[in-house]
Write an enzyme that holds these catalytic residues in place. Structure first.
Site, PDB file in Angstrom:
ATOM      1  N   TYR A 166       0.854  -1.178   0.000  1.00  0.00           N
ATOM      2  CA  TYR A 166       0.000   0.000   0.000  1.00  0.00           C
ATOM      3  C   TYR A 166       0.897   1.236   0.000  1.00  0.00           C
ATOM      4  CZ  TYR A 166      -4.392   2.430   1.083  1.00  0.00           C
ATOM      5  OH  TYR A 166      -5.517   3.200   1.033  1.00  0.00           O
ATOM      6  N   TYR A 210      -5.288   4.424  -7.892  1.00  0.00           N
ATOM      7  CA  TYR A 210      -5.538   4.441  -6.449  1.00  0.00           C
ATOM      8  C   TYR A 210      -6.885   3.822  -6.153  1.00  0.00           C
ATOM      9  CZ  TYR A 210      -5.679   6.323  -1.657  1.00  0.00           C
ATOM     10  OH  TYR A 210      -5.738   6.462  -0.292  1.00  0.00           O
TER      11      TYR A 210
END
Ligand SMILES: [Zn+2]
Lengths: 131, 396
Positions: free
Chosen positions: B293, B343
């Site tokens: 992440y 994203y």
């Protein structure tokens, strides 16, 4: 960076009564002898949701910081109050070269013509404010 | 018995307008089912996750015409949700409460003619009102925003700065992560940013909130991604090579803003990674690829330390060594991550892990993918999830 006009919202009266009088009033759980930031919603120690208010000394140290690319630069920080809680804060009277973990700070109060008074943190020594 | 990811569905990602989060989520679930060679009616579980642009809601089941679900829920641990959903789906399959579970994330925070940054500002929304000319701010949230803390960027800047002050981590070391990630993005046709960048470009990119430059910060995207989880037995008969789930974990240090907090120094990745790797029976030395992440370059750096790929405080030197890029010893964020590709919160690293495990990486395919580590990170480092996945059945 203009701060604008701060207003109360019903949950902030003891805090802004404090800033108006030059006092840093934050949350405290008497039962657990623990201090919290003024926006804390409760005490994780005992579950109390209606925390009391108490006057902190105003002494703090710098935990970490960020600088916004404004003219002049805006110094934002996490500061650790002597009583333990961390506050998101704006620093005043600092330059990049001053910034380090543990830098001694003290709450100072701004009293704008319009809106509520608010707190900034400035470097501080035993003899008083550095700048 | 094991569990596997058997379907991956991705809508168009980026500045995709005109579809609600629910519609995007429905499209991604249909794509994932088709990818797996399953009919929608084969799904008996649906887990739904959302970003900041509105939730698909559990009404998504109605939108898809799913009438016989045995598991249906919203799941939310912010950026840690994708890994959490997959682990809940796998546990449901293992205990027999469902057989085939779709996990979907959808978000549409971007609006036409709006900057990407403003889509994620905190406090600036709803904090002001009233008088024209001078901004008015209400309550504690308003006060913090009035003083200047209006963006998630600044919260992560505070975390990154603490790591720098404590361990000597430098902006150039963060830049090495941005550069390596962009190199990987060049090989991903789905990546929104594919132009090569240098450390100098990183250093020259504007300050967002010191010590974070623009090129330390992720993109903002509209779209949806879904995966389907079922048993390893059933996976053998489906359309695509299964991606086997070897382990999972979570870590939730929470928002502990008081004396003694490790904020910025150590994250939930430490507990989460250790749990997932223990379940999988692997150590960091066994990991071939990391899909982490990367809301910020710093998040990658601290996650690598917390997972044990280098000692605490040495993440900067590790990143600067070239280990993370193409040809490096630990290929990381091989699709360009959230920094350069798209994203979709935790679905960004998970989707790339599925692509790599299947060998579908094309130009960017990593040389070895036997063990892939996938991370999720939510809030301001408050929540973490980890998955260990592989093209091989565990123990086989
Ligand atoms: Zn208490």
């Amino acid at each position: 960076m203009d701060v604008g006009v701060l207003r109360r919202d019903g949950r902030t009266d003891p805090f802004f009564d404090g800033t108006a009088a030059g006092r840093l009033v934050v949350r405290r759980c008497e039962a657990c002898d623990r201090w919290f930031a003024p926006d804390a919603s409760g005490c994780p120690g005992c579950g109390e949701e209606d925390l009391g208010w108490a006057e902190a000394s105003g002494a703090a140290t710098l935990v970490t910081w960020t600088v916004l690319p404004k003219e002049p630069p805006v110094f934002l920080a996490l500061v650790e109050l002597a009583e333990g809680p961390w506050l998101h804060a704006r620093l005043d009277g600092v330059e990049r070269a001053d910034l380090r973990e543990g830098l001694a700070l003290r709450a100072e109060f701004e009293h704008p013509d319009e809106g509520e008074s608010y707190v900034l943190f400035r470097p501080w020594t035993e003899r008083g404010s550095v700048r | 018995m094991g569990t596997s990811i058997v379907g991956l569905g991705m809508t168009e990602l980026g500045r995709v307008y005109g579809r609600s989060p629910r519609r995007l989520a429905a499209d991604a679930v249909r794509l994932a089912a088709a990818d797996a060679g399953l009919a929608l009616a084969d799904l008996d579980g649906l887990l739904v996750s959302h970003g900041l642009g509105g939730s698909p809601g559990i009404e998504l089941a109605d939108t898809l015409g799913l009438r016989d679900l045995r598991m249906l829920s919203l799941v939310n641990s912010f950026g840690a949700t994708a890994g959490a959903m997959v682990s809940y789906a796998a546990m449901s399959v293992l205990n027999g409460s469902a057989t085939t579970v779709a996990c979907v994330f959808a978000d549409a925070p971007l609006k036409p003619r709006q900057s990407a940054g403003s889509a994620y500002d905190r406090g600036a929304r709803g904090g002001t009102g009233g008088a024209p000319g001078k901004a008015e701010w209400y309550g504690f949230g308003g006060m913090t925003a009035a003083l200047g803390l209006r963006s998630v960027n600044s919260h992560y800047a505070l975390a990154a700065q603490r790591h720098m002050a404590r361990y000597g981590t430098t902006s150039e070391q963060l830049g090495a992560i941005a550069v390596a990630t962009r190199k990987w993005a060049a090989g991903n046709p789905l990546a929104q940013m594919r132009e090569p960048i240098t450390i100098e470009d990183h250093q020259r990119s504007r300050w967002v909130s010191e010590p974070l430059h623009l090129l330390d910060c992720c993109l903002v995207s509209n779209g949806a991604v879904a995966v389907i989880v079922t048993s390893a037995d059933r996976a053998r008969d489906l359309a695509r090579p299964p991606v086997h789930l070897w382990g999972w974990g979570q870590g939730h240090p929470g928002d502990r803003k008081e004396r003694g907090s490790d904020f910025g120094l150590t994250t939930g990745a430490a507990a989460s990674g250790a749990a997932a790797m223990k379940m999988a029976g692997v150590t960091p030395a066994d990991v071939d690829v990391c899909e982490l992440y990367d809301c910020y370059t710093y998040t990658v750096l601290v996650t690598l330390e917390d997972y044990g790929f280098c000692a605490k405080g040495e993440g900067g030197a590790f990143a600067a060594s070239g280990a993370l890029g193409p040809g490096g010893s630990l290929p990381t964020n091989t699709g360009g991550g959230q920094l350069s590709a798209y994203y979709m919160w935790g679905m960004t690293p998970l989707s790339e892990a599925v692509i790599q495990a299947r060998g579908d990486g094309g130009e960017r395919q990593a040389p070895s993918t036997d063990v892939i580590l996938v991370s999720g990170n939510g809030g301001i480092l408050d929540h973490h999830s980890t998955l260990v996945v592989s093209p091989h059945e565990k123990g086989a």
